[in-house]
Design a protein around this motif. Structure first.
Motif, short mmCIF file in Angstrom:
data_model
loop_
_atom_site.label_atom_id
_atom_site.label_comp_id
_atom_site.label_asym_id
_atom_site.label_seq_id
_atom_site.Cartn_x
_atom_site.Cartn_y
_atom_site.Cartn_z
N TYR A 122 74.86 -5.86 19.97
CA TYR A 122 74.93 -4.27 20.01
C TYR A 122 74.47 -3.87 21.81
O TYR A 122 75.22 -2.67 21.78
N GLY A 123 74.65 -5.27 22.42
CA GLY A 123 75.13 -4.81 24.16
C GLY A 123 76.09 -3.98 24.28
O GLY A 123 76.43 -3.36 24.97
N PHE A 124 77.73 -4.44 23.13
CA PHE A 124 78.23 -3.41 23.58
C PHE A 124 78.79 -2.70 22.39
O PHE A 124 79.04 -1.49 22.69
N ARG A 125 78.08 -2.84 20.94
CA ARG A 125 78.59 -1.82 20.15
C ARG A 125 77.64 -0.43 20.30
O ARG A 125 78.08 0.81 20.31
N ALA A 126 76.57 -0.94 20.71
CA ALA A 126 75.71 0.43 20.99
C ALA A 126 75.34 0.58 22.18
O ALA A 126 74.56 1.59 22.75
N PHE A 127 76.08 0.00 23.43
CA PHE A 127 76.39 0.88 24.57
C PHE A 127 75.94 2.10 25.34
O PHE A 127 74.79 2.12 25.70
N ALA A 128 77.36 2.71 24.53
CA ALA A 128 77.30 4.37 25.30
C ALA A 128 75.33 5.13 24.22
O ALA A 128 75.67 5.96 25.28
N GLN A 129 75.22 4.43 23.48
CA GLN A 129 74.26 5.61 22.66
C GLN A 129 72.71 5.05 23.82
O GLN A 129 71.67 5.93 23.86
N VAL A 130 72.49 4.00 23.65
CA VAL A 130 71.52 3.79 24.58
C VAL A 130 71.66 3.83 25.94
O VAL A 130 70.46 4.47 26.82
#
Length: 438
Positions: A243-251
């Motif tokens: 998630y640190g990469f896959r959801a970076f833009a969202q978070v």
């Protein structure tokens, strides 16, 4: 920096430098209105707080002396200077009724490097009375300015007392400084993440334009576009990354959105006539514009949004310690069994814990004071103070990620570093973050 009462920004509050005044017209209009009124006017012909129904004559000086009672350490000169800039700009917006001849004297104090000895504690988000009363006593010569040489003086009248101190200028100054510094760090964090993406060969697929057009959250789309522009286009080596990469833009984008809302709220009030009473037209309007609920709510949301953004930074830091992602030894060590950069995780989680503590909302609290007359408080002062304190731990979390990412990139195809202290690396990374963001 020219102050006109309408266009002051958080960045300008933080920048420093000399100020000039565009026009005193709105201040003069309010002053003329205040002088023309003959009926009861709060704080001029009456007492304040629970004494609002008591008639007084020439009570302004007692008001200043009684309210200059803050406690705790002095705030930094930078914060005190920012308060003077904000209050001067507010007075230029009109509505206060203070003598307009005071305003150039405030500009003189700012440009001369003089600041009032403002104490940390003394406000609850309904006006920075102790800070501004102390400032007024400096103008009257009853308190000494901080700075080199004697500070400017001005013969405030009793009628100027409440109009001058009826403001949340110190709270807004802290809020503006915090918003500006957090903005710089959130911008710099995208560059740090780009290094980490590269160090672990993370997929850029989650950043694709199509992904963010399908869910058009503005911060998310902006962060994805900026990070896309920093990454080389390479084929993904994994179907899905953590998630640190896959959801970076969202978070991270959610934090950027919270920042934008906070900046809008703060900049509205930097240029507003938050005066009580408000002298406008031919009347004095008794009102509650001094109440800083919009600022407290916006800063509560901003501080909360910083926590998941920092959590993902620590998650990416953990990924950098894993050989399965870097192709290097555990903890980016120089040889098997060394600790390498392990300590960075401890440092980052210590700072993250501080951020979590600082994210506690202030808007669930209130206060009833002055014999029940003032029966609510926003605690925006505490929200702004906490937001300023968030800058250091957020910077440290990002510095830990930056040091590890740089080390991982350097060790590709080269001998790893032997164990050594990393405190100087962190100091250098923090300085780099300031330089890059500034």
């Amino acid at each position: 920096m020219e102050l006109d009462g309408t266009s002051l920004t958080c960045a300008q509050v933080a920048t420093g430098g000399p100020v000039s005044i565009a026009s005193l017209d709105r201040a003069r209009a309010a002053w003329r209105t205040a002088r023309s009124l003959t009926g009861p006017v709060y704080g001029q012909s009456t007492g304040v707080g629970a004494n609002k129904d008591t008639s007084v004559q020439e009570g302004g000086f007692d008001l200043l002396r009684s309210h200059a009672g803050g406690a705790g350490p002095l705030v930094s000169e930078r914060r005190a200077r920012a308060m003077l800039v904000v209050r001067l700009n507010q007075l230029l917006a009109g509505g206060s009724g203070v003598d307009p001849a005071l305003l150039p004297v405030l500009a003189e104090a700012i440009n001369g490097g003089h600041t009032p000895p403002v104490r940390t504690y003394g406000a609850i988000g309904t006006g920075d009375l102790t800070a501004l009363a102390t400032t007024a006593l400096c103008l009257l010569g009853e308190r000494e300015w901080r700075g080199s040489g004697p500070g400017p003086r001005f013969p405030l009248s009793s009628a100027d007392a409440l109009p001058f101190i009826s403001s949340g200028a110190a709270t807004l100054a802290d809020a503006a400084l915090a918003v500006h510094q957090v903005k710089l760090l959130l911008d710099a964090a995208i560059g740090v993440a780009a290094r980490t993406f590269t160090a672990v060969n993370a997929s850029a697929e989650p950043l694709a334009r199509a992904v963010h057009e399908a869910r058009p959250q503005p911060g998310q789309a902006d962060v994805a576009a900026r990070l896309r522009g920093l990454l080389a286009s390479e084929e993904a080596v994994r179907v899905q990354d953590p998630y640190g990469f896959r959801a970076f833009a969202q978070v991270h984008g959610a934090a950027v959105d919270a920042l934008a809302r906070a900046q809008r709220a703060v900049e509205v009030d930097l240029n507003a006539a938050n005066e009580n009473p408000l002298f406008d037209g031919e009347l004095a309007w008794h009102n509650g514009n001094f109440h800083a609920a919009p600022i407290a709510l916006a800063l509560d949301a901003l501080r909360a949004a910083l926590v998941p953004a920092a959590q993902l930074a620590t998650a990416r830091l953990a990924t950098l310690m894993e050989p399965a992602y870097t192709g290097l030894l555990p903890f980016l060590a120089g040889r098997q069994g060394d600790s390498g950069a392990m300590i960075l995780e401890y440092v980052a989680h210590d700072a993250l814990a501080e951020l979590r503590l600082l994210s506690a909302p202030v808007t669930g609290g209130t206060a009833v004071i002055s014999r029940g007359t003032e029966d609510h408080a926003s605690f925006a002062t505490q929200a702004a103070r906490a937001a300023l304190r968030c800058v250091e731990p957020l910077e440290i979390v990002l510095a830990c990620e930056l040091v590890a990412a740089r080390r991982a990139l350097a060790e590709r195809g080269a001998p790893g570093e032997r164990d050594r202290p990393l405190d100087t690396d962190l100091d250098a990374a923090r300085e780099e973050l300031r330089l890059v963001s500034g």
